[in-house]
Design an enzyme around this catalytic site. Structure first.
Site, PDB file in Angstrom:
ATOM      1  N   ASP A  16       1.674   3.418   2.384  1.00 18.96           N
ATOM      2  CA  ASP A  16       2.643   3.485   3.475  1.00 18.96           C
ATOM      3  C   ASP A  16       3.853   2.624   3.172  1.00 18.96           C
ATOM      4  O   ASP A  16       4.991   3.016   3.405  1.00 18.96           O
ATOM      5  CB  ASP A  16       2.009   2.987   4.788  1.00 18.96           C
ATOM      6  CG  ASP A  16       1.371   4.133   5.558  1.00 18.96           C
ATOM      7  OD1 ASP A  16       1.616   5.298   5.170  1.00 18.96           O
ATOM      8  OD2 ASP A  16       0.629   3.861   6.516  1.00 18.96           O
ATOM      9  N   ASP A  20       0.842  -1.204   0.000  1.00 20.69           N
ATOM     10  CA  ASP A  20       0.000   0.000   0.000  1.00 20.69           C
ATOM     11  C   ASP A  20       0.880   1.258   0.000  1.00 20.69           C
ATOM     12  O   ASP A  20       2.085   1.173  -0.148  1.00 20.69           O
ATOM     13  CB  ASP A  20      -0.941  -0.015   1.220  1.00 20.69           C
ATOM     14  CG  ASP A  20      -0.152  -0.100   2.525  1.00 20.69           C
ATOM     15  OD1 ASP A  20       1.091   0.044   2.485  1.00 20.69           O
ATOM     16  OD2 ASP A  20      -0.780  -0.318   3.576  1.00 20.69           O
TER      17      ASP A  20
END
Ligand code: TSJ
Length: 648
Positions: A512, A510
């Site tokens: 992050d 993702d």
């Protein structure tokens, strides 16, 4: 040119079937690198024609069937018949393996590493190849193909001798080829990779127009590159996200003992050093004698200059070479004969004579620049920068000494986070740097502890691009990485002591995770670049989906694989999307991501150091706008295939 070229200058060695037997020996690999190398072998020949003043444009086109054409408007490969061998110059170029560079080295003053040898290698590794020569009003053509007969492969055989095929008012050479899918894992070249290198070549050959057309998808894409400022434009482009402390790059060139050197340099508001060098238009990522010559001259000339700067005298400052390189961005382009490349990746210039020549050219050019009264304001800024650098160097060394003493005292809890492996052979050992404690916990339980070590990272490590070295050293996450690697840091870094030959970043798929990956890669790029150059850094690719039906379970890394798996398992297969590593059990993590026999790893390469640096500073540096622009253009965090084209 004093020497007139004849077809008899072309040296004949051996047949092309040898190339098929060991393709890696000729183009490095049969993966994407080798595939792209095929194109560079062809392009380099056209570049030589342009660099020597005979061609002004090069057009590259990618076609839907996978074939690629490269056309220049040069003199055309010689079409005459060789007096002894009784075949055309063209056929000798494509059908015979050649020794040591250009047909005969006299034909071009300066040319790159392998090429000249290249055209026949490309032919040997292609399903088919067609060459067209436009010369003296006529079109000449010849086609070659590779085919199997009686269980034996015949590589790059002419379908017919060179023949006339009509009239033209063009002059030049056009080569179209289809890389053989029996040789290469994949024959699809990456648009971004190709365009980046062509752009770099356009900078390096001032005034040359290069176009790239991609007709594989509609609408077709086309890019045109032409830089009248050459490497000065290159440097300006490299510095566009940085803040130069003087408006125009310093630029000079010269020739010494047959070695040409051209330099563009500019100081920017930064503590880092950005030196990129080329030899015969080939990037020398590992540096070498030409860079050493440049640095030696810079230090000497600046030392002389600083002797007359009042502040430096008053404060009794003593300078070191690195003080003159803080915030220096520079491009060094050298042209010379009989180049010797050394180093792990053969990207370090070894010729000792290049050091002396570059040193002399830089000494002279820089001295003249500093003496010119028109440049006084710029010179004052450079002197001021050197003074700041010298002072902060002294302060930083003090801080580092304290840091070392401190870390001696409390290094025990640092290694505590690391779960070491039991094996003692660095070449077999792998260090996984894992995002998050929970995934780290699963990885610890799921790994093969004989050769896999796990280092969980708690939060996000700090963004090194925005920090000075002392701050990096104070960050707990980086300290634990530095300790785990066991090979020192900065000046004490010695790659020979590295404890793990594979350092694998394992983060979620993702945003992050992408951020953490970028931060870690920036850290390695800035402080452990040799690890990237030598291919020690990897990115783990955990699957995004599992597709299950009954007892059959398929893992998919991309949307394409997902579609294939769904097709295979039928309509009511159960699809699960994995958002984070924490969602996998320890066994699943082993099976999909840790097990060397099943996992997918992406090796981080530094094919183009300048572009890599550019992306890192775009994504990680101070300026916000270029980052927004880059992310808007390239980032697609859901489609993994997209990442293939990027440098990092
Ligand atoms: F790789 C390649 F061989 F296939 C290839 C060569 C591909 C492309 C796109 C261009 C070329 C190429 C070669 N362009 N221009 C030349 N020039 C010569 O081969 C040449 C022509 C004339 C003379 C001379 O001395 O008269 C010498 C050379 C080497």
């Amino acid at each position: 040119m004093a020497h007139s070229y004849t077809v008899s200058d072309i040296q004949v060695l051996e047949g092309l079937d040898a190339v098929r037997k060991r393709p890696g020996m000729y183009i490095g690999s049969t993966g994407y690198r080798g595939l792209h190398q095929m194109l560079w072998e062809i392009v380099d020949n056209a570049i030589d024609e342009a660099a020597n003043g005979y061609a002004t444009r090069i057009d590259v086109c990618l076609y839907a069937d996978g074939s690629i054409s490269v056309e220049d408007n040069g003199r055309g490969i010689p079409v005459g018949i060789h007096p002894e061998l009784h075949v055309s110059g063209v056929e000798l170029v494509f059908h015979q393996l050649h020794a040591g560079g250009k047909f005969n080295n006299e034909s071009y003053a300066y040319s790159g590493g392998l090429h000249g040898v290249g055209a026949s290698v490309v032919n040997a590794l292609s399903s088919w190849l067609k060459v067209e020569v436009y010369y003296d009003g006529d079109i000449y053509e010849q086609e070659y193909h590779s085919f199997e007969q009686g269980g034996k492969i015949h590589a790059g055989e002419p379908k017919y001798p060179l023949r006339k095929a009509g009239k033209t008012d063009k002059h030049g050479t056009k080569v179209t080829y289809l890389a053989d899918s029996r040789v290469f894992d994949d024959i699809e070249v990456q648009f971004d990779r190709v365009s980046r290198r062509l752009r770099e070549l356009a900078f390096l050959v001032r005034g040359l127009t290069i176009t790239l057309t991609d007709r594989r998808e509609s609408p077709q894409k086309q890019l045109t590159y032409c830089y009248m400022g050459g490497i000065v434009d290159f440097l300006t482009d490299m510095n566009q996200d940085k803040t130069p402390i003087h408006p125009l790059p310093i630029h000079f060139q010269g020739e010494k003992n047959g070695i040409l050197a051209e330099i563009a340099m500019q100081y920017v508001d930064s503590e880092k050093e950005y030196i990129y060098s080329y030899v015969n238009n080939i990037s020398t990522a590992e540096g070498g004698t030409h860079e050493t010559g440049f640095k030696t001259a810079l230090t000497r000339v600046m030392n002389d200059y600083m002797k007359n700067i009042p502040t430096a005298i008053k404060e009794k400052l003593s300078f070191e070479g690195e003080d003159y390189r803080e915030g220096l961005s520079a491009i060094i382009s050298v042209k010379m004969k009989e180049v010797q490349f050394e180093g792990q990746t053969k990207t370090r210039l070894g010729n000792p004579e290049a050091r002396a020549a570059v040193e002399a050219i830089v000494s002279e050019g820089l001295t003249l620049y500093l003496q010119d009264l028109n440049n006084a304001p710029v010179c004052a800024k450079i002197a001021e920068k050197a003074i700041t650098a010298a002072k902060s160097r002294v302060a930083a060394r003090k801080a580092k000494k304290m840091e070392r003493e401190k870390s001696k005292a409390d290094s025990a809890p640092l290694v505590g986070k690391l779960s070491v492996c039991t094996g003692k052979k660095p070449e077999l050992n792998e260090l996984f740097i894992v995002e998050g404690d929970s995934a780290g916990g699963n990885a610890k339980m799921g790994r093969d502890r004989r050769f896999q070590a796990i280092l969980p990272l708690r939060g996000k490590p700090l963004n090194v691009e925005k920090k000075r070295m002392e701050q990096v050293l104070q960050n707990e996450e980086f300290r634990s990485i530095i300790t785990a690697l066991g090979a020192g840091f900065d000046q004490t870094f010695n790659i020979a002591n590295i404890k793990y030959h594979k350092i694998i970043i394992l983060a979620d798929a993702d945003q992050d995770g992408a951020h953490i990956r970028a931060i870690l890669l920036t850290f390695f790029f800035r402080y452990y670049r040799q690890l990237i150059i030598d291919g020690h850094i990897y990115i783990a690719q955990p699957p995004l989906y599992s597709i299950r039906k009954g007892s059959t379970l398929i893992w998919a890394h991309t949307d394409k694989q997902l579609a294939e798996a769904k097709k295979k398992l039928g309509r009511n297969a159960e699809v699960k999307r994995y958002k984070g590593l924490g969602e996998m059990s320890k066994d699943q993590l082993w099976e999909t991501t840790l097990d060397p026999s099943k996992r997918v790893l992406m090796q981080v390469t530094m094919e183009d150091a300048a572009a890599c640096d550019h992306i890192v500073s775009t994504l990680m540096g101070d300026a916000v706008e270029p980052r927004k622009k880059y992310i808007g253009e390239y980032a697609n965090f859901n489609k993994q295939d997209k990442f293939k084209g990027n440098v990092l």
